[in-house]
Design a protein around this motif. Structure first.
Motif, mmCIF file in Angstrom:
data_model
loop_
_atom_site.group_PDB
_atom_site.id
_atom_site.type_symbol
_atom_site.label_atom_id
_atom_site.label_comp_id
_atom_site.label_asym_id
_atom_site.label_seq_id
_atom_site.Cartn_x
_atom_site.Cartn_y
_atom_site.Cartn_z
ATOM 1 N N GLU A 45 0.846 -1.184 0.000
ATOM 2 C CA GLU A 45 0.000 0.000 0.000
ATOM 3 C C GLU A 45 0.881 1.233 0.000
ATOM 4 O O GLU A 45 2.084 1.158 0.249
ATOM 5 C CB GLU A 45 -0.938 0.000 1.199
ATOM 6 C CG GLU A 45 -0.235 -0.003 2.534
ATOM 7 C CD GLU A 45 -1.196 -0.180 3.687
ATOM 8 O OE1 GLU A 45 -0.837 0.254 4.781
ATOM 9 O OE2 GLU A 45 -2.273 -0.735 3.486
ATOM 10 N N HIS A 46 0.274 2.361 -0.254
ATOM 11 C CA HIS A 46 1.010 3.611 -0.309
ATOM 12 C C HIS A 46 1.472 4.005 1.094
ATOM 13 O O HIS A 46 0.813 3.703 2.083
ATOM 14 C CB HIS A 46 0.117 4.704 -0.908
ATOM 15 C CG HIS A 46 0.872 5.916 -1.309
ATOM 16 N ND1 HIS A 46 1.121 6.936 -0.441
ATOM 17 C CD2 HIS A 46 1.473 6.259 -2.473
ATOM 18 C CE1 HIS A 46 1.834 7.871 -1.051
ATOM 19 N NE2 HIS A 46 2.041 7.483 -2.288
ATOM 20 N N LEU A 48 1.440 6.806 2.493
ATOM 21 C CA LEU A 48 0.577 7.812 3.117
ATOM 22 C C LEU A 48 -0.866 7.331 3.231
ATOM 23 O O LEU A 48 -1.790 8.134 3.250
ATOM 24 C CB LEU A 48 0.636 9.119 2.323
ATOM 25 C CG LEU A 48 2.025 9.750 2.229
ATOM 26 C CD1 LEU A 48 1.982 10.978 1.354
ATOM 27 C CD2 LEU A 48 2.545 10.089 3.603
ATOM 28 N N SER A 49 -1.067 6.022 3.288
ATOM 29 C CA SER A 49 -2.433 5.501 3.386
ATOM 30 C C SER A 49 -3.008 5.802 4.766
ATOM 31 O O SER A 49 -2.289 6.038 5.728
ATOM 32 C CB SER A 49 -2.437 3.998 3.134
ATOM 33 O OG SER A 49 -1.668 3.347 4.115
ATOM 34 N N ARG A 50 -4.325 5.759 4.846
ATOM 35 C CA ARG A 50 -4.997 6.089 6.101
ATOM 36 C C ARG A 50 -4.975 4.905 7.055
ATOM 37 O O ARG A 50 -4.977 3.754 6.642
ATOM 38 C CB ARG A 50 -6.441 6.483 5.820
ATOM 39 C CG ARG A 50 -6.536 7.747 5.030
ATOM 40 C CD ARG A 50 -7.967 8.119 4.828
ATOM 41 N NE ARG A 50 -8.030 9.333 4.033
ATOM 42 C CZ ARG A 50 -9.034 10.164 4.073
ATOM 43 N NH1 ARG A 50 -10.061 9.910 4.841
ATOM 44 N NH2 ARG A 50 -9.019 11.240 3.337
ATOM 45 N N PHE A 51 -4.991 5.227 8.328
ATOM 46 C CA PHE A 51 -5.038 4.201 9.349
ATOM 47 C C PHE A 51 -6.485 3.952 9.754
ATOM 48 O O PHE A 51 -7.332 4.829 9.645
ATOM 49 C CB PHE A 51 -4.241 4.627 10.585
ATOM 50 C CG PHE A 51 -2.765 4.708 10.339
ATOM 51 C CD1 PHE A 51 -2.012 3.559 10.237
ATOM 52 C CD2 PHE A 51 -2.144 5.930 10.217
ATOM 53 C CE1 PHE A 51 -0.653 3.618 10.006
ATOM 54 C CE2 PHE A 51 -0.782 6.007 9.983
ATOM 55 C CZ PHE A 51 -0.036 4.854 9.880
ATOM 56 N N HIS A 52 -6.731 2.758 10.256
ATOM 57 C CA HIS A 52 -8.063 2.441 10.757
ATOM 58 C C HIS A 52 -8.301 3.225 12.043
ATOM 59 O O HIS A 52 -7.372 3.547 12.780
ATOM 60 C CB HIS A 52 -8.167 0.936 11.018
ATOM 61 C CG HIS A 52 -9.560 0.472 11.209
ATOM 62 N ND1 HIS A 52 -10.211 0.556 12.413
ATOM 63 C CD2 HIS A 52 -10.455 -0.063 10.340
ATOM 64 C CE1 HIS A 52 -11.430 0.098 12.289
ATOM 65 N NE2 HIS A 52 -11.607 -0.298 11.037
ATOM 66 N N ALA A 53 -9.553 3.505 12.320
ATOM 67 C CA ALA A 53 -9.894 4.339 13.481
ATOM 68 C C ALA A 53 -9.493 3.702 14.794
ATOM 69 O O ALA A 53 -9.258 4.397 15.781
ATOM 70 C CB ALA A 53 -11.385 4.638 13.476
ATOM 71 N N TRP A 55 -6.756 2.473 15.624
ATOM 72 C CA TRP A 55 -5.398 2.840 15.993
ATOM 73 C C TRP A 55 -5.366 4.107 16.835
ATOM 74 O O TRP A 55 -4.455 4.311 17.625
ATOM 75 C CB TRP A 55 -4.528 3.013 14.755
ATOM 76 C CG TRP A 55 -4.223 1.715 14.094
ATOM 77 C CD1 TRP A 55 -4.756 1.234 12.945
ATOM 78 C CD2 TRP A 55 -3.321 0.708 14.567
ATOM 79 N NE1 TRP A 55 -4.241 -0.002 12.664
ATOM 80 C CE2 TRP A 55 -3.359 -0.356 13.648
ATOM 81 C CE3 TRP A 55 -2.487 0.596 15.680
ATOM 82 C CZ2 TRP A 55 -2.602 -1.502 13.796
ATOM 83 C CZ3 TRP A 55 -1.739 -0.541 15.821
ATOM 84 C CH2 TRP A 55 -1.802 -1.569 14.895
ATOM 85 N N TYR A 56 -6.347 4.980 16.664
ATOM 86 C CA TYR A 56 -6.366 6.215 17.439
ATOM 87 C C TYR A 56 -6.690 5.927 18.906
ATOM 88 O O TYR A 56 -6.089 6.510 19.802
ATOM 89 C CB TYR A 56 -7.347 7.206 16.822
ATOM 90 C CG TYR A 56 -6.911 7.622 15.452
ATOM 91 C CD1 TYR A 56 -5.789 8.415 15.273
ATOM 92 C CD2 TYR A 56 -7.595 7.192 14.330
ATOM 93 C CE1 TYR A 56 -5.373 8.781 14.010
ATOM 94 C CE2 TYR A 56 -7.175 7.553 13.062
ATOM 95 C CZ TYR A 56 -6.066 8.346 12.909
ATOM 96 O OH TYR A 56 -5.638 8.701 11.664
#
Length: 113
Positions: A45-46, A48-53, A55-56
């Protein structure tokens, strides 16, 4: 007053000199290339891909334990000098952190499926 002007002039000269040195020695930027990493495996994956929520909330739990240790190390050194009031205050602090961990558990920070 003149020493202040010397310091000001020296700092301005240092900043300008470092900027010029950075311009002269800078490598030209190349576009992002997908190259193998992590033992030669290509990335899936890239970067700069987004993390799953989830992880916050996991990061909130990490910060709770991290801040706990940040305050407990100096406290452990001086607790003998401060007396029982310091112990009561630390248990109050730890109870607040326990509430934060309970909130994270309720929000599902510990469920990974």
């Amino acid at each position: 007053m003149s020493s202040l002007l010397y310091v000001l002039a020296a700092s301005v000269a240092a900043v300008v000199g470092l900027r010029v040195l950075a311009r002269w020695t800078a490598v030209l930027a190349t576009p992002f290339e997908v190259e193998p990493w992590l033992s030669g495996h290509p990335p899936t994956e890239h970067a700069l891909s987004r993390f799953h929520a989830r992880w916050y909330t996991a990061s909130v739990v990490f910060l709770a334990f991290d801040i706990e240790m940040l305050f407990m190390y100096p406290w452990a050194i001086v607790v003998g000098d401060l007396g029982p009031g310091a112990v009561i205050e630390m248990f109050g602090f730890l109870s607040l952190l326990l509430l934060a961990v309970g909130w994270a558990r309720r929000e599902g920070a510990f469920r990974w499926v």
